[in-house]
Design an enzyme around this catalytic site. Structure first.
Site, mmCIF file in Angstrom:
data_model
loop_
_atom_site.group_PDB
_atom_site.id
_atom_site.type_symbol
_atom_site.label_atom_id
_atom_site.label_comp_id
_atom_site.label_asym_id
_atom_site.label_seq_id
_atom_site.Cartn_x
_atom_site.Cartn_y
_atom_site.Cartn_z
ATOM 1 C CB ILE A 24 65.014 49.921 29.985
ATOM 2 C CG1 ILE A 24 63.990 51.001 29.619
ATOM 3 C CG2 ILE A 24 65.333 49.027 28.788
ATOM 4 C CD1 ILE A 24 62.596 50.501 29.303
ATOM 5 C CD GLN A 42 55.706 33.015 58.452
ATOM 6 O OE1 GLN A 42 56.179 33.980 57.865
ATOM 7 N NE2 GLN A 42 55.486 33.005 59.766
ATOM 8 C CD GLU A 100 56.381 41.624 29.925
ATOM 9 O OE1 GLU A 100 55.809 42.472 29.206
ATOM 10 O OE2 GLU A 100 57.445 41.085 29.604
ATOM 11 C CB SER A 144 50.006 46.478 37.246
ATOM 12 O OG SER A 144 48.741 47.038 36.930
ATOM 13 N NE ARG A 179 38.726 48.835 29.440
ATOM 14 C CZ ARG A 179 39.660 49.747 29.151
ATOM 15 N NH1 ARG A 179 40.643 49.438 28.318
ATOM 16 N NH2 ARG A 179 39.599 50.940 29.697
#
Length: 389
Positions: free
Chosen positions: A165, A344, A371, A373, A383
């Site tokens: 949290i 880099q 929020e 993964s 979906r």
């Protein structure tokens, strides 16, 4: 459909008000945040005083209604704010985002008494807010949360713990998802838990890869008493509240990635113009120029994607949830990759704290996890594509 009939046509030609918001956020970030960001990161310092200053700019309730001190702006406006703030420090900007999520939930789902009791102090940043969903045993499977709230007289009595949290121990209120009923999403409710609630405590400070200027701890409830009037909406509405907040939260965290990556690119441009090798500035080598060109192209694509998703959420488009998930996945992946590439290009200097690039890499990495993964974002997108709710 041609541009003249497309409602989204021209939506990214920022109007005068949006440019003013963007410039105000950028000016504050460069003046009050950027000069101190490396020090806060090194010392693990939570700059509550500077965070509270953002309330004077209207950033304590960016999309909260104005009758309680909010700015009543749109999601695209918010994206501009978080992008600008995160150029100075993604961890700072991310905390402002989390606070705004909590304030928005109270404004959207709270009754009038709750709005008047909590929001004036939240929008002014006199109070700070945290959002408590994740638990030690439930992250992506949020509907499996175990923190239990049982009615006892005029209170709910809470037992359980929340994990990871942001602001734990520093925030003044905790918008918390608890189980008041059956297993699964229908048994989840939302409570507004004040910091001084009896039985509320906080775990040890987590030692994290990035976001060092934010406190991150467990929030622990041991027979914690919260008045029943702090129930947000109805019992059983908590999962719907949590999920509705995440669409906007995903856009905000994507904006924080975008701003951080933009800062990394600008550092890389400056360094490669200054650094000499083999008798010339290294930005004169075509192989390096191609890498810079790809970084710019990918960031601009991410920006357009994010602004499109924010515009859809503002218009309440039927596919806004899918676009929020796509933008979160694409922009946070792109942001981390660009920052890592900037490191880099700095060579060994990129690994040094004083150059600021390694901090950006560390801060942006977690955006691919929180929020929801980026793997869960792919689930949401898939979906939507195959017609599953």
């Amino acid at each position: 459909m041609d541009a003249s009939t497309d409602p989204s046509a021209g939506q990214f030609e920022l109007n005068e008000e949006q440019r003013a918001i963007q410039e105000m956020a950028d000016a504050f970030a460069q003046d009050r945040v950027a000069p101190h960001a490396l020090e806060w990161d090194r010392d693990h310092h939570f700059p509550a005083d500077v965070i509270r200053e953002t309330g004077q700019l209207g950033f304590g309730g960016i999309y909260v209604r104005d009758d309680v001190g909010g700015s009543a702006l749109k999601r695209l406006d918010a994206v501009l704010v978080f992008e600008a703030l995160s150029k100075a420090c993604p961890a700072f900007s991310s905390f402002i985002s989390i606070h705004n999520m909590g304030a928005w939930m109270i404004d959207t789902f709270g009754n009038e008494e709750q709005r008047q009791r909590f929001l004036p102090k939240l929008t002014s940043m006199e109070w700070l807010a945290s959002y408590c969903l994740t638990e030690p045993g439930s992250g992506s499977d949020a509907a499996a949360l175990k923190t239990r709230a049982v009615k006892s007289g005029g209170d709910y009595v809470l037992n359980g713990a929340k994990q990871f949290i942001s602001g734990a121990g520093d925030s003044d209120i905790y918008v918390t998802m608890v189980r008041t009923g059956q297993e699964g999403p229908k048994g989840i409710s939302t409570l507004i838990v004040p910091k001084d609630a009896p039985g509320l405590s906080f775990g040890a400070q987590e030692h994290k890869m990035g976001w060092h200027m934010q406190s991150t701890r467990q929030v622990i409830f041991e027979d914690c008493k919260v008045p029943t009037e702090n129930l947000l909406s109805d019992e059983g509405a908590g999962f719907r509240i949590a999920m509705s907040g995440l669409d906007g939260g995903r856009l905000n965290i994507a904006a924080c990635s975008l701003g951080g990556a933009q800062s990394a690119l600008e550092k890389a441009l400056a360094y490669t113009a200054d650094r000499k090798a083999f008798g010339q500035a290294i930005n004169q080598f075509q192989a390096l120029q191609f890498r810079l060109a790809d970084m710019e192209t990918e960031l601009q694509a991410a920006r357009i994607f994010l602004y499109t998703a924010a515009s859809k959420l503002d218009r309440k488009a039927h596919d806004a949830g899918k676009w929020s998930a796509m933008a979160k996945r694409f922009v946070t992946d792109t942001g981390f990759n660009v920052a890592n590439e900037a490191l880099q290009l700095h060579g060994g200097y990129g690994y040094l704290h004083d150059y600021g690039v390694e901090k950006l890499v560390r801060d942006l990495r977690v955006h691919q996890i929180l929020e929801g993964s980026n793997e869960i974002m792919r689930v949401i997108i898939a979906r939507a594509l195959i017609g599953r709710e």
